[in-house]
Motif scaffolding. Structure first.
Motif, short mmCIF file in Angstrom:
data_model
loop_
_atom_site.label_atom_id
_atom_site.label_comp_id
_atom_site.label_asym_id
_atom_site.label_seq_id
_atom_site.Cartn_x
_atom_site.Cartn_y
_atom_site.Cartn_z
N LEU A 42 20.01 -22.06 -14.69
CA LEU A 42 20.20 -23.48 -14.36
C LEU A 42 19.79 -24.41 -15.51
O LEU A 42 19.81 -25.61 -15.34
N SER A 43 19.44 -23.83 -16.66
CA SER A 43 18.93 -24.66 -17.75
C SER A 43 19.96 -25.67 -18.24
O SER A 43 19.60 -26.80 -18.57
N LEU B 210 21.09 -33.12 -16.30
CA LEU B 210 20.38 -34.08 -15.44
C LEU B 210 19.42 -34.93 -16.26
O LEU B 210 19.33 -36.15 -16.06
N GLU C 184 12.67 -33.25 -10.60
CA GLU C 184 12.09 -32.00 -10.10
C GLU C 184 12.92 -30.85 -10.66
O GLU C 184 14.14 -30.88 -10.61
N PRO C 185 12.25 -29.83 -11.20
CA PRO C 185 12.99 -28.67 -11.71
C PRO C 185 13.85 -28.05 -10.62
O PRO C 185 13.42 -27.95 -9.46
N LEU C 186 15.05 -27.68 -10.96
CA LEU C 186 15.96 -27.10 -9.98
C LEU C 186 15.37 -25.85 -9.35
O LEU C 186 15.66 -25.55 -8.20
N THR C 187 14.54 -25.14 -10.06
CA THR C 187 13.92 -23.95 -9.48
C THR C 187 12.99 -24.32 -8.35
O THR C 187 12.82 -23.55 -7.41
N VAL D 240 22.38 -27.11 -16.46
CA VAL D 240 22.46 -28.15 -15.44
C VAL D 240 21.24 -29.07 -15.55
O VAL D 240 21.35 -30.29 -15.50
N GLN D 241 20.06 -28.46 -15.73
CA GLN D 241 18.82 -29.23 -15.86
C GLN D 241 18.89 -30.15 -17.08
O GLN D 241 18.50 -31.32 -17.01
N ALA E 118 13.55 -26.89 -6.28
CA ALA E 118 14.44 -27.27 -5.20
C ALA E 118 15.07 -26.05 -4.52
O ALA E 118 15.31 -26.07 -3.32
N TYR E 119 15.34 -25.00 -5.28
CA TYR E 119 16.03 -23.84 -4.73
C TYR E 119 15.14 -22.61 -4.66
O TYR E 119 15.61 -21.49 -4.50
#
Length: 144
Positions: free
Chosen positions: A56-57, A63, A42-45, A59-60, A47-48
């Motif tokens: 966050l790219s 992952l 799931e894209p971090l955007t 970090v994504q 989740a947050y």
């Protein structure tokens, strides 16, 4: 169970995923089926809520790289070629349905933790996959 020639295995890449892989190997062998593996991030955007004032790219990407490596190891364990290993970004049930339709899948295999109470009301990936699938779904009860 009718003939299953194309099986999509949805993995969350936790330690319990080995139980789902074992069942997939058993079914693949019994039906001489072609297996595809999928892990959905799931894209971090999502989740947050997209309200984080940072990029966050990176970090994504990390992952996705880690997930690809873990899926590669799972693929080696089952003899599944890289062409049949899919790490995708999106909502898990939606992406599993999309790939199952694209691949003309006969069976989707996923793990189920058998949650109760509030987490059951909020829904789970297994429940989402089950209720929107255009083919049979096998939910493997995983023991933690």
């Amino acid at each position: 169970m009718s003939s299953k020639k194309r099986v999509l295995v949805g993995l969350d890449l936790t330690e319990e995923a080995s139980q789902v892989l074992d069942k997939a190997a058993e079914i693949g062998k019994a039906f001489d089926a072609e297996l595809d593996l999928i892990h959905v991030i799931e894209p971090l955007t999502f989740a947050y809520g997209g309200d984080i004032p940072m990029d966050l790219s990176e970090v994504q990407e990390q992952l996705q790289k880690q997930a690809s490596e873990q899926l590669r190891k799972a693929g080696e364990q089952l003899g599944v070629d890289a062409d049949h290993q899919h790490v995708v970004l999106g909502q898990p049930a939606t992406e599993i349905h999309r790939l199952a339709k694209e691949q003309d899948t006969d069976l989707i295999i996923i793990g189920s933790h058998g949650r109760h109470g509030l987490s059951l009301l909020l829904g789970s990936t297994a429940n989402g996959v089950l209720h929107g699938a255009g083919c049979d779904v096998l939910a493997v009860r995983v023991k933690e």
